[in-house]
Scaffold this motif. Structure first.
Motif, short mmCIF file in Angstrom:
data_model
loop_
_atom_site.label_atom_id
_atom_site.label_comp_id
_atom_site.label_asym_id
_atom_site.label_seq_id
_atom_site.Cartn_x
_atom_site.Cartn_y
_atom_site.Cartn_z
N GLY A 1 16.03 8.76 7.48
CA GLY A 1 15.46 8.01 8.61
C GLY A 1 14.25 7.23 8.14
N SER A 2 13.90 6.18 8.85
CA SER A 2 12.79 5.33 8.41
C SER A 2 11.43 5.96 8.64
CB SER A 2 12.85 3.99 9.13
OG SER A 2 12.82 4.19 10.52
N ASN A 3 11.33 6.95 9.56
CA ASN A 3 10.01 7.54 9.86
C ASN A 3 9.78 8.85 9.12
OD1 ASN A 3 9.25 5.51 11.65
ND2 ASN A 3 10.47 6.43 13.28
N ILE B 1 0.85 -1.21 0.00
CA ILE B 1 0.00 0.00 0.00
C ILE B 1 0.88 1.25 0.00
CG2 ILE B 1 -1.73 1.32 1.30
CD1 ILE B 1 -2.82 -1.42 2.28
N GLN B 2 1.99 1.19 0.76
CA GLN B 2 2.93 2.32 0.75
C GLN B 2 3.50 2.56 -0.65
OE1 GLN B 2 5.80 1.35 3.90
NE2 GLN B 2 5.13 3.18 4.96
N GLY C 1 4.07 5.12 14.21
CA GLY C 1 4.86 5.30 12.99
C GLY C 1 4.08 6.04 11.91
N ASN C 2 4.78 6.83 11.11
CA ASN C 2 4.14 7.57 10.02
C ASN C 2 3.92 6.65 8.82
OD1 ASN C 2 4.20 10.05 11.41
ND2 ASN C 2 6.32 10.36 10.81
N MET D 1 9.64 7.64 1.60
CA MET D 1 8.60 7.87 0.58
C MET D 1 8.60 9.32 0.12
SD MET D 1 5.52 5.59 2.20
CE MET D 1 4.27 6.06 1.00
N TRP D 2 8.72 10.25 1.07
CA TRP D 2 8.74 11.68 0.70
C TRP D 2 9.93 11.99 -0.21
CZ3 TRP D 2 4.65 14.23 0.59
CH2 TRP D 2 3.70 14.21 1.61
#
Length: 523
Positions: A521-523, A316-317, A385-386, A392-393
């Motif tokens: 970063g992962s978030n 989905i991401q 978590g975001n 993704m950004w």
């Protein structure tokens, strides 16, 4: 032996039946079937024992008391109660035992120590221990009376091997590498629980093993310090399991999954974020309280559940990343062009086709990616978590900037680059922009298969849906540009123009690969 058979065959929740093939079949929980099997191996007869005496009262197994009992009315008058359960609890209620001659003699210190050592030895070998005992209760008993719990005669202690299923140790290791903390909560003796937990790789040197009664006595402050280190909880009650789950969810903000099969697991299954009930051994109450039912009752299936859960989330991401890129570019290109030049390069029909690529075909392609083992090497997202992560950004913004700059450059310099003049020059230019934009999305869809890895082609041919969607998209695009010029406001392009537009779309892939090298970063 007579007393032992009487205890095994009457004080049980299982049954011994003759099946359709005239073979003896034992029904019941694993513990009950193991005991009944012992009785049969020693030469006992289930049917005969049941017919000898009349059952007056039954107290089913109680997870709080850790025992079960039954009262029999004897053929020659009088009543006898049989009890079985947690070894140390039943043994504490005994003051006599049957010696090797079959005589009832008082329990002395030496015998108590011998029995306790036997229980400890069984438990250290990962055996589940049960103590069997009985008491003569005279003729003054009625079904309404409580079964006494003192003055019992110990028949013996049994050790039941509850073998660890194949693959459990490996599954626990995979869970740990995936950032999932595995805790064992059981009603067994603490020595048994620790032996099994070590065998499975759950209990480590830094972890704590605790008993339910001790856990219950802890204050709120002590629990906050203790819970993160608890790896094994033995002799636990349903309330202990519920308390542990509730604290992990509320005080520590953890996402908690609970597995269980019994009615006593229902409160914890209901309290957890994800309740996983066992499909074979699980009771209906446990299944009703759970979110997922594990059909094969195997812990290794839980790894599959976690892997698929992560796969759906990541897919989905990927789709959202792809969709936002298309949306951002289409919106900015059309809006800026309309404001600055008075006309939009992408028509309504073209935007509808792009929307179809983005929503229907894009979702179909990216959401059908099968799970892979790498998913179990990622850290969990967590409750806070975001969903749209920094990674993704980075991908969305990098890809959007490239596409916007390239399309804007084509719009302003396209005529001179492609040497367009004449009455159809605007239509040809808009077709070139449309074709470039679509092929940017085609190659961006391939890049979106992996959000952090550069190699996006791994396993692509195994995903038939993805390959089919990409093929259909390209074929339809050729048809729209070359054959549906009136309907789609396009103009047939030469092969040189096709090559340039496809190449401009392809450049998005090395740009996407370069973006993935930028640490985030992962978030």
């Amino acid at each position: 032996m007579r007393i032992l058979f009487e205890s095994i065959f009457n004080n049980t929740g299982g049954e011994v039946v003759i099946n359709k093939e005239n073979k003896i079949e034992i029904l019941g929980s694993p513990t009950e079937t193991a005991l009944l099997e012992l009785g049969l191996l020693l030469g006992g007869n289930f049917k005969e024992e049941r017919e000898k005496s009349k059952i007056v009262k039954v107290e089913p197994f109680n997870s709080a008391k850790k025992r079960m009992g039954v009262v029999l009315e004897l053929p020659d008058g009088g009543f006898r109660a049989h009890c079985k359960g947690a070894s140390e609890i039943i043994l504490a209620a005994c003051d006599k035992f049957i010696d090797t001659n079959g005589e009832v003699v008082p329990l002395d210190e030496t015998t108590i120590n011998h029995l306790k050592n036997t229980i400890e030895q069984f438990a250290s070998e990962a055996l589940r221990t049960l103590c069997l005992a009985y008491i003569e209760i005279g003729s003054e008993f009625s079904a309404e009376s409580h079964i006494p719990f003192k003055g019992y005669t110990c028949i013996g202690v049994v050790g039941i091997k509850d073998p660890v299923r194949p693959g459990v140790k490996e599954s626990v290791a995979i869970c740990k590498s995936a950032g999932i903390v595995v805790r064992m909560v059981t009603g067994d003796n603490i020595t048994t629980a620790k032996a099994i937990a070590r065998e499975c790789g759950i209990l480590t040197d830094k972890g704590i093993a605790i008993e339910g009664p001790e856990f219950r006595e802890k204050s709120e402050e002590e629990l906050l310090e203790l819970i993160p280190r608890i790896q094994v909880m033995a002799r636990s009650s349903p309330l202990d399991k519920h308390t542990l789950v509730k604290h992990l969810r509320t005080k520590f903000g953890e996402v908690v999954a609970v597995t269980g099969d019994g009615t006593n697991d229902a409160p914890a299954l209901h309290e957890a974020d994800i309740g996983l009930a066992m499909g074979i051994a699980g009771t209906e109450v446990a299944k009703e309280s759970a979110d997922v039912i594990i059909l094969d009752d195997n812990f290794s299936t839980i790894v599959t559940v976690a892997k698929w859960g992560r796969s759906v989330y990541v897919n989905i991401q990927k789709f959202v990343q792809f969709q936002l890129t298309v949306n951002v570019v289409a919106l900015i290109v059309n809006f800026s062009s309309a404001c600055l030049t008075g006309n939009a390069p992408l028509t309504a029909v073209q935007l509808l086709w792009v929307n179809m690529i983005m929503d229907t075909l894009g979702a179909l392609a990216l959401a059908t990616e099968p799970p892979n083992d790498d998913l179990m090497k990622r850290s969990p997202v967590g409750r806070k978590g975001n969903f749209i992560s920094n990674v993704m950004w980075r991908n969305i913004l990098g890809q959007s900037i490239y596409q916007f700059v390239m399309i804007w450059y084509l719009q302003t310099r396209g005529k001179s680059i492609f040497h367009l003049d004449g009455p159809n020059s605007d239509l040809v230019l808009n077709t070139l922009i449309f074709n470039t934009f679509v092929f940017c999305q085609v190659f961006n869809e391939i890049s979106s298969r992996e959000m952090e890895k550069i190699n996006v082609f791994k396993g692509i041919l195994k995903n038939y849906v993805f390959v089919a969607v990409l093929t259909c998209t390209v074929l339809f695009q050729i048809v729209i540009v070359q054959l549906l010029s009136t309907f789609a406001s396009t103009y047939p392009l030469s092969w040189q123009q096709w090559f340039v537009t496809v190449f401009l779309g392809f450049i998005g892939m090395p740009i996407a690969a370069a973006l993935k090298m930028v640490p985030m970063g992962s978030n």
